[in-house]
Design a protein around this motif. Sequence first.
Motif, PDB file in Angstrom:
ATOM      1  N   LEU A 148       0.831  -1.202   0.000  1.00 12.23           N
ATOM      2  CA  LEU A 148       0.000   0.000   0.000  1.00 12.23           C
ATOM      3  C   LEU A 148       0.869   1.257   0.000  1.00 12.23           C
ATOM      4  O   LEU A 148       1.898   1.319   0.660  1.00 12.23           O
ATOM      5  N   ASP A 149       0.396   2.266  -0.729  1.00  8.91           N
ATOM      6  CA  ASP A 149       1.091   3.554  -0.763  1.00  8.91           C
ATOM      7  C   ASP A 149       0.486   4.563   0.192  1.00  8.91           C
ATOM      8  O   ASP A 149       1.146   5.532   0.591  1.00  8.91           O
ATOM      9  N   ALA A 150      -0.792   4.381   0.541  1.00  7.63           N
ATOM     10  CA  ALA A 150      -1.463   5.332   1.429  1.00  7.63           C
ATOM     11  C   ALA A 150      -2.757   4.699   1.945  1.00  7.63           C
ATOM     12  O   ALA A 150      -3.270   3.732   1.389  1.00  7.63           O
ATOM     13  N   ILE A 151      -3.271   5.299   3.011  1.00  7.63           N
ATOM     14  CA  ILE A 151      -4.581   4.960   3.548  1.00  7.63           C
ATOM     15  C   ILE A 151      -5.453   6.203   3.428  1.00  7.63           C
ATOM     16  O   ILE A 151      -5.036   7.304   3.811  1.00  7.63           O
TER      17      ILE A 151
ATOM     18  N   ASP B  51       4.237   2.947   7.814  1.00  7.64           N
ATOM     19  CA  ASP B  51       4.968   4.181   7.513  1.00  7.64           C
ATOM     20  C   ASP B  51       4.543   4.748   6.161  1.00  7.64           C
ATOM     21  O   ASP B  51       5.370   5.016   5.287  1.00  7.64           O
ATOM     22  N   ILE B  52       3.229   4.911   6.000  1.00  8.90           N
ATOM     23  CA  ILE B  52       2.672   5.477   4.772  1.00  8.90           C
ATOM     24  C   ILE B  52       1.747   6.630   5.142  1.00  8.90           C
ATOM     25  O   ILE B  52       1.289   6.742   6.287  1.00  8.90           O
ATOM     26  N   PRO B  53       1.439   7.515   4.193  1.00  9.58           N
ATOM     27  CA  PRO B  53       0.639   8.708   4.507  1.00  9.58           C
ATOM     28  C   PRO B  53      -0.841   8.419   4.698  1.00  9.58           C
ATOM     29  O   PRO B  53      -1.388   7.429   4.203  1.00  9.58           O
ATOM     30  N   LEU B  54      -1.486   9.342   5.406  1.00  8.85           N
ATOM     31  CA  LEU B  54      -2.924   9.320   5.640  1.00  8.85           C
ATOM     32  C   LEU B  54      -3.580  10.422   4.825  1.00  8.85           C
ATOM     33  O   LEU B  54      -3.140  11.576   4.856  1.00  8.85           O
TER      34      LEU B  54
ATOM     35  N   ALA C 279      -8.301   2.815  13.062  1.00  6.63           N
ATOM     36  CA  ALA C 279      -7.759   1.760  12.202  1.00  6.63           C
ATOM     37  C   ALA C 279      -6.813   2.330  11.162  1.00  6.63           C
ATOM     38  O   ALA C 279      -5.736   1.780  10.902  1.00  6.63           O
ATOM     39  N   ALA C 280      -7.209   3.444  10.559  1.00  6.10           N
ATOM     40  CA  ALA C 280      -6.377   4.062   9.519  1.00  6.10           C
ATOM     41  C   ALA C 280      -5.046   4.539  10.093  1.00  6.10           C
ATOM     42  O   ALA C 280      -3.982   4.329   9.503  1.00  6.10           O
ATOM     43  N   LYS C 281      -5.105   5.185  11.249  1.00  2.80           N
ATOM     44  CA  LYS C 281      -3.868   5.652  11.874  1.00  2.80           C
ATOM     45  C   LYS C 281      -2.951   4.489  12.219  1.00  2.80           C
ATOM     46  O   LYS C 281      -1.729   4.561  12.014  1.00  2.80           O
ATOM     47  N   GLY C 282      -3.535   3.419  12.756  1.00  2.00           N
ATOM     48  CA  GLY C 282      -2.719   2.258  13.105  1.00  2.00           C
ATOM     49  C   GLY C 282      -1.990   1.685  11.908  1.00  2.00           C
ATOM     50  O   GLY C 282      -0.798   1.339  11.989  1.00  2.00           O
ATOM     51  N   LEU C 283      -2.685   1.600  10.781  1.00  2.00           N
ATOM     52  CA  LEU C 283      -2.053   1.089   9.562  1.00  2.00           C
ATOM     53  C   LEU C 283      -0.965   2.032   9.067  1.00  2.00           C
ATOM     54  O   LEU C 283       0.101   1.593   8.632  1.00  2.00           O
ATOM     55  N   CYS C 284      -1.243   3.335   9.113  1.00  2.00           N
ATOM     56  CA  CYS C 284      -0.242   4.310   8.652  1.00  2.00           C
ATOM     57  C   CYS C 284       1.024   4.249   9.496  1.00  2.00           C
ATOM     58  O   CYS C 284       2.139   4.300   8.964  1.00  2.00           O
TER      59      CYS C 284
ATOM     60  N   GLU D  62      -2.461  14.150   5.692  1.00  2.00           N
ATOM     61  CA  GLU D  62      -2.677  14.586   7.063  1.00  2.00           C
ATOM     62  C   GLU D  62      -1.482  14.246   7.950  1.00  2.00           C
ATOM     63  O   GLU D  62      -0.699  13.348   7.637  1.00  2.00           O
ATOM     64  N   ASP D  63      -1.357  14.971   9.048  1.00  2.00           N
ATOM     65  CA  ASP D  63      -0.399  14.622  10.092  1.00  2.00           C
ATOM     66  C   ASP D  63      -1.021  13.485  10.899  1.00  2.00           C
ATOM     67  O   ASP D  63      -2.011  13.694  11.617  1.00  2.00           O
ATOM     68  N   VAL D  64      -0.471  12.293  10.786  1.00  2.00           N
ATOM     69  CA  VAL D  64      -1.080  11.122  11.406  1.00  2.00           C
ATOM     70  C   VAL D  64      -1.202  11.302  12.922  1.00  2.00           C
ATOM     71  O   VAL D  64      -2.193  10.887  13.533  1.00  2.00           O
TER      72      VAL D  64
END
Length: 223
Positions: free
Chosen positions: A64-67, A94-97, A85-90, A207-209
């Motif tokens: 994945l490149d982003a969430i 180490d990918i952008p939100l 969930a999105a923040k946890g994956l990011c 976004e700033d995760v």
Amino acid sequence: MATILCIETATTNCSVALSINGSVIALTEDNPLNEGGKKFSHAEKLHTYIDEVLGKAEISKHQLDAIAISKGPGSYTGLRIGVSAAKGLCYALDIPLISIPTLTSLAAQVNDAVTVIPMLDARRMEVYTATFDTARKQVTDTEAKIIDETSFNDTLEKGNVTFIGDGAAKFKEVCLHPNASFVLNALPSANEMAILAEAKYKISDIEDVAYFEPYYLKDFITG
């Protein structure tokens, strides 16, 4: 070209899509409006749905490149589950939100060249809403609006308007204007987030995760 996982949990529809270059290649969702009732399944189903779409596409999380996350307005509980969930994956990958306004993706479900006013149910005669022009550019601020038979008359006098969302049923009961049409059994879906997320990814609109919070506007559903 980006591979983006899109997560929509702002309403009762728990929806996850995987997109490549803005095109959805896998989608799993649970829209309870199609079953005649409102219920939340996010806590039980979200992570299962994420695994399902990745499995369908035969893509691992590390590809994945982003969430992308639906940012609201919407259900307090639903938004918190999705954003967490999105923040946890990011963090883990180490990918952008990327955040997508919920009403923007809902408005994108209408393909006709008309003004679109998405509405999310905010209980009683109140809805979350904004107005989008024929190019799907938002032209009014997002607001919690109490509706009556005179609501949106200025916009309706200018031409055809489509009202969409689970809040549109309320307005249909009181609206008598001939320029109004309604799409009632519709909720925001991760499907429409894909092309919006791809556009943001291309310009690094992320976004700033650590500090990102959903846009609640107000708590209108607590389930």
